[in-house]
Motif scaffolding. Structure first.
Motif, short mmCIF file in Angstrom:
data_model
loop_
_atom_site.label_atom_id
_atom_site.label_comp_id
_atom_site.label_asym_id
_atom_site.label_seq_id
_atom_site.Cartn_x
_atom_site.Cartn_y
_atom_site.Cartn_z
N ILE A 52 0.87 -1.18 0.00
CA ILE A 52 0.00 0.00 0.00
C ILE A 52 0.90 1.23 0.00
O ILE A 52 1.82 1.33 0.82
N ILE A 53 0.64 2.14 -0.92
CA ILE A 53 1.33 3.42 -0.95
C ILE A 53 0.30 4.48 -0.59
O ILE A 53 -0.69 4.67 -1.30
N LEU A 54 0.52 5.15 0.55
CA LEU A 54 -0.45 6.09 1.11
C LEU A 54 0.09 7.52 1.10
O LEU A 54 1.13 7.79 1.70
N ASP A 55 -0.62 8.42 0.47
CA ASP A 55 -0.29 9.84 0.56
C ASP A 55 -0.49 10.28 2.00
O ASP A 55 -1.44 9.86 2.66
N VAL A 56 0.40 11.09 2.51
CA VAL A 56 0.29 11.55 3.90
C VAL A 56 -0.87 12.52 4.05
O VAL A 56 -1.62 12.45 5.02
N MET A 57 -1.04 13.43 3.11
CA MET A 57 -2.08 14.46 3.20
C MET A 57 -3.32 14.02 2.42
O MET A 57 -3.43 14.27 1.23
N LEU A 58 -4.23 13.33 3.10
CA LEU A 58 -5.47 12.86 2.48
C LEU A 58 -6.67 13.55 3.13
O LEU A 58 -6.62 13.89 4.31
N PRO A 59 -7.76 13.71 2.37
CA PRO A 59 -8.97 14.26 2.98
C PRO A 59 -9.54 13.28 4.01
O PRO A 59 -9.41 12.07 3.84
N MET A 60 -10.12 13.79 5.05
CA MET A 60 -10.78 13.02 6.11
C MET A 60 -9.83 12.31 7.06
O MET A 60 -10.00 12.36 8.25
N LEU A 61 -8.82 11.60 6.53
CA LEU A 61 -7.90 10.85 7.39
C LEU A 61 -6.53 10.82 6.73
O LEU A 61 -6.38 10.28 5.64
N ASP A 62 -5.54 11.40 7.41
CA ASP A 62 -4.18 11.44 6.86
C ASP A 62 -3.61 10.04 6.70
O ASP A 62 -3.92 9.13 7.48
N GLY A 63 -2.74 9.89 5.70
CA GLY A 63 -2.16 8.59 5.39
C GLY A 63 -1.37 7.98 6.53
O GLY A 63 -1.40 6.77 6.74
N ASP A 64 -0.64 8.82 7.30
CA ASP A 64 0.13 8.26 8.41
C ASP A 64 -0.80 7.71 9.50
O ASP A 64 -0.51 6.68 10.10
N LYS A 65 -1.94 8.36 9.71
CA LYS A 65 -2.91 7.87 10.70
C LYS A 65 -3.55 6.57 10.19
O LYS A 65 -3.75 5.63 10.95
N VAL A 96 7.00 7.78 9.54
CA VAL A 96 7.15 6.34 9.31
C VAL A 96 7.30 5.62 10.65
O VAL A 96 6.63 4.62 10.91
N LYS A 97 8.15 6.16 11.50
CA LYS A 97 8.39 5.54 12.81
C LYS A 97 7.11 5.54 13.66
O LYS A 97 6.75 4.53 14.25
N GLU A 98 6.42 6.67 13.70
CA GLU A 98 5.21 6.79 14.53
C GLU A 98 4.06 5.93 14.01
O GLU A 98 3.27 5.42 14.79
#
Length: 128
Positions: A52-65, A96-98
């Motif tokens: 899975i490749i997730l953009d960090v800045m996504l609407p509704m829920l950020d990729g890192d979350k 990435v760590k968090e």
């Protein structure tokens, strides 16, 4: 050998098209989603993605979350995740760590760089 499936989640149609073009040329099957919620339909389907490749800045829920939620879920914790962002490298390392993600790719990315990082991440996960 079956083609590996990569799910790319980004709110930019342009980024999704670029990632699809690069990854398909690299021999991957590619599925895309515009947000984290749309990604769930595929992540929790019968044919789980190999990456899975997730953009960090996504609407509704950020990729890192979203990455953290996926790594905490029994059904998806084994799927490797790369964060995608134009944020500075030190901030991406922290995210990435968090989040428990397996690495990151900085935007803008070169086609070869994206394919190489995807292959390497899947290979390392299979070796675990």
């Amino acid at each position: 050998m079956n083609k590996k499936i990569v799910l790319v989640v980004d709110d930019s149609e342009i980024v999704l098209a670029m990632a699809r073009e690069a990854l398909e040329a690299g021999g991957f099957d590619v599925v895309t989603a515009l947000n984290a919620k749309g990604a769930d339909n595929f992540i929790f389907s019968q044919d789980k993605p190999d990456l899975i490749i997730l953009d960090v800045m996504l609407p509704m829920l950020d990729g890192d979350k979203k990455a953290k939620m996926l790594k905490d879920n029994e059904l998806s914790k084994g799927i490797p995740i790369l964060l995608l962002s134009s944020k500075p490298e030190d901030e991406l390392r922290r995210l990435v760590k968090e989040s428990g993600a397996d690495g990151f790719i900085r935007k803008p990315f070169a086609h070869g760089q994206l394919v190489e990082k995807a292959e390497k991440t899947i290979r390392e996960k299979l070796a675990d």
